[in-house]
Write an enzyme that holds these catalytic residues in place. Structure first.
Site, mmCIF file in Angstrom:
data_model
loop_
_atom_site.group_PDB
_atom_site.id
_atom_site.type_symbol
_atom_site.label_atom_id
_atom_site.label_comp_id
_atom_site.label_asym_id
_atom_site.label_seq_id
_atom_site.Cartn_x
_atom_site.Cartn_y
_atom_site.Cartn_z
ATOM 1 C CG HIS A 154 -2.121 -0.870 1.075
ATOM 2 N ND1 HIS A 154 -2.077 -2.223 1.296
ATOM 3 C CD2 HIS A 154 -3.405 -0.591 0.711
ATOM 4 C CE1 HIS A 154 -3.281 -2.747 1.080
ATOM 5 N NE2 HIS A 154 -4.101 -1.784 0.722
ATOM 6 C CE LYS A 158 -3.920 -0.466 4.723
ATOM 7 N NZ LYS A 158 -5.222 0.129 5.038
HETATM 8 P P1 NAP Z 1 -7.035 10.030 3.447
HETATM 9 O O1 NAP Z 1 -6.862 10.647 2.108
HETATM 10 O O2 NAP Z 1 -5.940 10.179 4.452
HETATM 11 O O3 NAP Z 1 -8.383 10.612 4.076
HETATM 12 C C1 NAP Z 1 -8.756 10.388 5.406
HETATM 13 C C2 NAP Z 1 -9.858 11.339 5.795
HETATM 14 O O4 NAP Z 1 -10.164 11.099 7.189
HETATM 15 C C3 NAP Z 1 -9.479 12.807 5.666
HETATM 16 O O5 NAP Z 1 -10.591 13.536 5.180
HETATM 17 C C4 NAP Z 1 -9.145 13.191 7.101
HETATM 18 O O6 NAP Z 1 -9.327 14.567 7.397
HETATM 19 C C5 NAP Z 1 -10.141 12.363 7.877
HETATM 20 N N1 NAP Z 1 -9.690 12.238 9.261
HETATM 21 C C6 NAP Z 1 -8.485 11.830 9.689
HETATM 22 N N2 NAP Z 1 -8.419 11.918 11.023
HETATM 23 C C7 NAP Z 1 -9.611 12.389 11.436
HETATM 24 C C8 NAP Z 1 -10.162 12.700 12.699
HETATM 25 N N3 NAP Z 1 -9.467 12.522 13.831
HETATM 26 N N4 NAP Z 1 -11.432 13.174 12.742
HETATM 27 C C9 NAP Z 1 -12.151 13.349 11.604
HETATM 28 N N5 NAP Z 1 -11.675 13.068 10.379
HETATM 29 C C10 NAP Z 1 -10.416 12.602 10.306
HETATM 30 O O7 NAP Z 1 -7.306 8.463 3.333
HETATM 31 P P2 NAP Z 1 -8.043 7.675 2.168
HETATM 32 O O8 NAP Z 1 -7.065 7.070 1.254
HETATM 33 O O9 NAP Z 1 -9.130 8.520 1.618
HETATM 34 O O10 NAP Z 1 -8.699 6.474 3.005
HETATM 35 C C11 NAP Z 1 -9.740 6.696 3.926
HETATM 36 C C12 NAP Z 1 -10.069 5.370 4.622
HETATM 37 O O11 NAP Z 1 -10.533 4.424 3.651
HETATM 38 C C13 NAP Z 1 -8.866 4.703 5.293
HETATM 39 O O12 NAP Z 1 -9.289 4.053 6.470
HETATM 40 C C14 NAP Z 1 -8.416 3.675 4.281
HETATM 41 O O13 NAP Z 1 -7.712 2.603 4.862
HETATM 42 C C15 NAP Z 1 -9.751 3.240 3.731
HETATM 43 N N6 NAP Z 1 -9.744 2.647 2.407
HETATM 44 C C16 NAP Z 1 -10.682 1.699 2.195
HETATM 45 C C17 NAP Z 1 -10.811 1.124 0.967
HETATM 46 C C18 NAP Z 1 -11.880 0.089 0.752
HETATM 47 O O14 NAP Z 1 -12.012 -0.400 -0.375
HETATM 48 N N7 NAP Z 1 -12.638 -0.281 1.774
HETATM 49 C C19 NAP Z 1 -9.951 1.503 -0.076
HETATM 50 C C20 NAP Z 1 -9.019 2.501 0.153
HETATM 51 C C21 NAP Z 1 -8.929 3.072 1.410
HETATM 52 P P3 NAP Z 1 -8.098 15.461 7.974
HETATM 53 O O15 NAP Z 1 -7.444 16.062 6.784
HETATM 54 O O16 NAP Z 1 -8.785 16.462 8.843
HETATM 55 O O17 NAP Z 1 -7.169 14.595 8.771
#
Ligand code: NAP
Length: 267
Positions: A154, A158
């Site tokens: 990844h 992550k």
């Molecule tokens: P990302 O770009 O880092 O986005 C994470 C989001 O969560 C940001 O908007 C961030 O806002 C918010 N966040 C972080 N800490 C927070 C807090 N304490 N309170 C409120 N909001 C908070 O990550 P991503 O790639 O979009 O992934 C998001 C999630 O999806 C992760 O858990 C990842 O592992 C998962 N994921 C799942 C799949 C699936 O197929 N199920 C695929 C890819 C990723 P801030 O800027 O304020 O921190």
């Protein structure tokens, strides 16, 4: 009638793709977002992929109570995603959770809550339909190839390891394979962690590098043959067909399911 949706994590990479998918689907209606940094603003002010003025809340409870969505989608981090999902289920709001890294105990707690409140919830460690098939094929293969190791790769932002997909793959393999110690009975590590993590004898190796998105190889070894089942997500749009399926299916559920395979047509 369109499904009214609240999304948490609108500035994230997954959140941004999800906004594009939801706002381009005539059956979906994005009615609000939850974002800790932009309370009171509207989505078009903070995310260029959306031209509509959709309200942003920093407080999930206020958002749920005022907006009364049909479905809540969480794409944040495990600690916050768990709190949001618990709250949604307590308020009888169905949830589709892409956030990875929930513990087994957390999933059990949400599962009980969903059942008590007869409220649908889908937790999907991987929304990419190809990745779901990779897990199912791995479960089939493990019956005949019990020696197996997983390499998951990844992007370096992550936070959790191993990935939710790797853990889910192991859970599915366990359904068709008895626990088995693999490798040499007297093997040892010169550098700690060299053999990776271990669950019931299955080794899992996690790589984190810039340039990667989400990739996994499940490698089965046997006498003079190897079987490798491999899936690559090159962009987060690969997850959107599964998210769409999850939103459409959660409406029909009154309990929690873990993994999209439970709502895919696999006959
Ligand atoms: P990302 O770009 O880092 O986005 C994470 C989001 O969560 C940001 O908007 C961030 O806002 C918010 N966040 C972080 N800490 C927070 C807090 N304490 N309170 C409120 N909001 C908070 O990550 P991503 O790639 O979009 O992934 C998001 C999630 O999806 C992760 O858990 C990842 O592992 C998962 N994921 C799942 C799949 C699936 O197929 N199920 C695929 C890819 C990723 P801030 O800027 O304020 O921190």
């Amino acid at each position: 009638m369109a499904i009214n949706i609240v999304l948490a994590g609108p500035r994230g990479k997954m959140g941004t793709e999800a906004i594009k998918m939801i706002t381009n689907d005539e059956n979906f209606n994005l009615i609000a977002c939850i974002d800790r940094k932009n309370n009171g603003k509207s989505l078009d002010e903070i995310n260029h992929v959306c031209e509509n003025s959709i309200p942003i809340y920093d407080n999930a409870k206020t958002c749920f109570e005022e907006m009364e969505p049909d479905v809540f989608v969480d794409l944040t981090i495990p600690k916050i995603g768990f709190e949001h999902t618990k709250l949604a289920l307590q308020l009888n709001i169905r949830a589709v959770v892409g956030t990875s890294g929930f513990t087994e105990a957390q999933i059990d707690e949400l599962s009980l809550l969903a059942e008590q409140n007869k409220t649908g919830c889908i937790i999907a460690p991987n929304f990419a339909l190809g990745a779901v098939l990779m897990m199912l094929f791995s479960k089939m293969a493990a019956k005949y190839f019990p020696d197996v190791e997983i390499i998951e790769k990844h992007h370096n932002n992550k936070v959790d390891a191993p990935s939710g997909t790797a853990l889910k793959t192991i859970e599915m393999i366990k359904q068709s394979r008895d626990p088995k110690k693999q490798g040499h009975p007297e093997e040892y590590e010169i550098v700690e962690g060299s053999r990776g993590g271990e669950i019931e004898g299955i080794r899992v190796h996690s790589m984190r590098l810039p340039g990667l998105v989400a990739h996994q190889e499940v490698v089965f070894g046997s006498k003079s043959q190897l079987l490798t089942i491999k899936h690559d997500s090159f962009h987060r749009e690969s997850f959107m067909d599964g998210l769409k399926l999850g939103i459409n299916e959660v409406i029909k559920l009154q309990k929690l399911i873990y993994g999209l395979e439970h709502v895919m047509d696999l006959d």
